[in-house]
Design an enzyme around this catalytic site. Structure first.
Site, short mmCIF file in Angstrom:
data_model
loop_
_atom_site.label_atom_id
_atom_site.label_comp_id
_atom_site.label_asym_id
_atom_site.label_seq_id
_atom_site.Cartn_x
_atom_site.Cartn_y
_atom_site.Cartn_z
N TRP A 420 4.88 -4.14 -2.43
CA TRP A 420 4.98 -4.00 -3.88
C TRP A 420 6.19 -4.75 -4.40
CZ3 TRP A 420 8.72 -2.43 -7.26
CH2 TRP A 420 8.33 -2.21 -8.58
N TYR A 424 6.18 -8.08 -6.72
CA TYR A 424 6.75 -7.97 -8.06
C TYR A 424 7.85 -9.00 -8.27
CZ TYR A 424 7.84 -5.67 -12.46
OH TYR A 424 8.02 -5.41 -13.80
N ASP A 440 0.70 -0.77 -7.24
CA ASP A 440 1.42 -0.27 -8.42
C ASP A 440 0.65 0.87 -9.08
OD1 ASP A 440 3.61 -0.96 -10.59
OD2 ASP A 440 1.72 -0.67 -11.66
#
Length: 487
Positions: A420, A424, A440
């Site tokens: 994640w 990101y 997410d």
């Protein structure tokens, strides 16, 4: 690069703004090249040829039109279609104020100079040096027309340490000297010089939703570093040895952002230009993105509500990476608060022209011995930050990486960083359009049905249809949650 001549012809005859910056029309009889929206009487088709970039047209011996000003065209999304090595080369070229030799650039990329020249010739039709000179000369032309800066300063801001070399390159491309352009500048141009610094412009293709971007940045603004005041974005910066403050506002009637800069001496304007274009995603191929994503009904609704979606970027990838690590498993507000504490403890402060104190986000070197104790972090999270800083300094983390899979592999090899976070950072810190944080919570909620969240595997499977624009899809999914709350 290959262009469809029938499409280019139709677009220029219609002066279609959606194609502004996507190609340039070169007129064989006048030896001038124009934007497709040029207000001049369109030439006959037999007298024109088309180029994907201004650099190609200039390299072919055409000079930029003084009426439609190719220097003011939005950036070409065509650059994103070239090879990975060329993309990395362009990013490195645009991240340095001064020109690098082709051999130095090739060495940084791990290839030979000869191979790099071949790649540029194959994918762009011009040499690395020709791209550098054309882009810097076009930028200088804008400063000559839109500011009152001395020509010697404009040469420096555009990346030329020699005024003689600047004059030579500029005259080669424009067939006029910088002094001649300055004399012919439109008097009273509103962008001449801001009261306390320099003002320049960032052009974009509409539609462009400035308020949507500001709302995103407002919720994440770092105290002392960033601020959103009404319809204005402001932040402090340190770039090329210069500290300063910039303010950005939208001038929608002219499809451009107005940037006002105050700083210590020179303000590294070309570098500021490049960073801000990425921060606000001004060169996004919004029409292509919308076409691809609108095939999904959920995304189509959001595109219809706010067409021209832009991916909020980051001022500095290292700064954003640390903020993403801080944001693991906590709210946006909490992560922003802790990031503000990092700035307050480790960031430098300076007083701007207005007498107001500003802070700078700390560099990796300034965080070398940071312990991050007492900031509200767990011991494990503080250790992850220390490991990331060390990896940045020793080269294990490479922010010039352009391959999503390679980036994620490098970063997730560090302790405490999962997919994640890597995705990101890639999405916002590196502006990778296909990054997608599938685990997410907001994305899983947006894709859920009958009150049940979707599973990460389901999200990934559905997202296959959104490639290579999955990052924009993620943004639209988050937006859909807000839309649902407002209804």
């Amino acid at each position: 690069m290959q262009l469809d001549h029938s499409i280019c012809s139709s677009a220029r005859l219609a002066r279609d703004r959606r194609f502004d910056g996507r190609f340039f029309t070169a007129v064989k009889t006048t030896r001038i090249f124009c934007r497709p929206i040029c207000p001049a009487r369109p030439p006959l088709e037999r007298n024109v040829t088309y180029y994907a970039t201004a650099a190609e047209a200039a390299n072919a011996g055409y000079r930029p039109c003084l009426r439609c000003r190719p220097d003011a065209a939005p950036g070409s999304p065509a650059w994103g279609l070239v090879s990975t090595t060329v993309q990395r080369a362009l990013r490195l070229m645009r991240s340095e104020r001064e020109a690098q030799s082709i051999e130095t650039l090739a060495d940084r990329l791990g290839v030979s100079g000869r191979y790099l020249r071949q790649l540029f010739a194959e994918h762009l039709g011009v040499s690395p040096l020709a791209v550098w000179q054309a882009e810097r000369a076009l930028f200088a032309f804008g400063l000559l027309r839109d500011t009152g800066l001395p020509i010697s300063r404009i040469a420096y801001e555009s990346g030329f340490n020699s005024l003689r070399r600047f004059n030579g390159v500029f005259k080669q491309i424009y067939r006029r000297t910088p002094s001649e352009v300055r004399r012919d500048s439109v008097e009273g141009e509103s962008g001449a010089v801001a009261a306390s610094g320099t003002r320049f412009y960032l052009h974009y293709r509409p539609p462009f939703h400035w308020r949507e971007l500001l709302a995103f940045f407002r919720a994440r603004a770092l105290a002392g570093v960033e601020q959103v005041e009404g319809d204005v974005y402001r932040r402090s910066f340190a770039l090329d040895g210069v500290r300063g403050v910039l303010r950005v506002r939208d001038q929608g009637s002219k499809n451009r952002l107005v940037v006002e800069v105050s700083g210590e001496g020179g303000a590294a304007l070309y570098l500021l230009n490049q960073r801000l274009r990425r921060l606000f995603d001004l060169d996004a191929d919004t029409a292509e993105i919308a076409t691809q994503l609108a095939a999904d009904p959920l995304l189509a609704r959001e595109i219809a509500r706010t067409p021209g979606v832009r991916l909020p970027g980051a001022w500095d990838p290292f700064e954003y990476a640390l903020r993403a690590i801080l944001g693991q498993q906590i709210s946006v507000a909490a992560a922003t608060t802790i990031a503000g504490r990092v700035v307050a403890r480790y960031g430098e402060s300076f007083v701007g022209d207005s007498g107001e104190e500003h802070r700078l986000f700390p560099t990796p070197e300034q965080l070398t011995d940071a312990d991050f104790d007492g900031l509200g972090l767990t011991r494990a999270r503080a250790q992850t930050l220390r490991e990331f800083v060390a990896a940045t300094l020793d080269g294990r983390v490479n922010f010039a990486e352009t391959e999503l899979a390679d980036w994620c592999a490098r970063v997730t090899a560090l302790p405490g960083i999962g997919d994640w976070t890597a995705q990101y950072i890639a999405m916002r810190g590196l502006s990778m359009p296909d990054a997608f944080p599938a685990s997410d919570l907001g994305i899983l909620q947006a894709l859920g049905e009958n009150g049940e969240k979707a599973k990460p595997k389901q999200a990934l499977a559905r997202a296959e249809n959104w490639r290579p624009w999955r990052a924009y899809a993620a943004l639209l999914l988050w937006q859909s949650l807000k839309t649902g709350e407002d209804q």
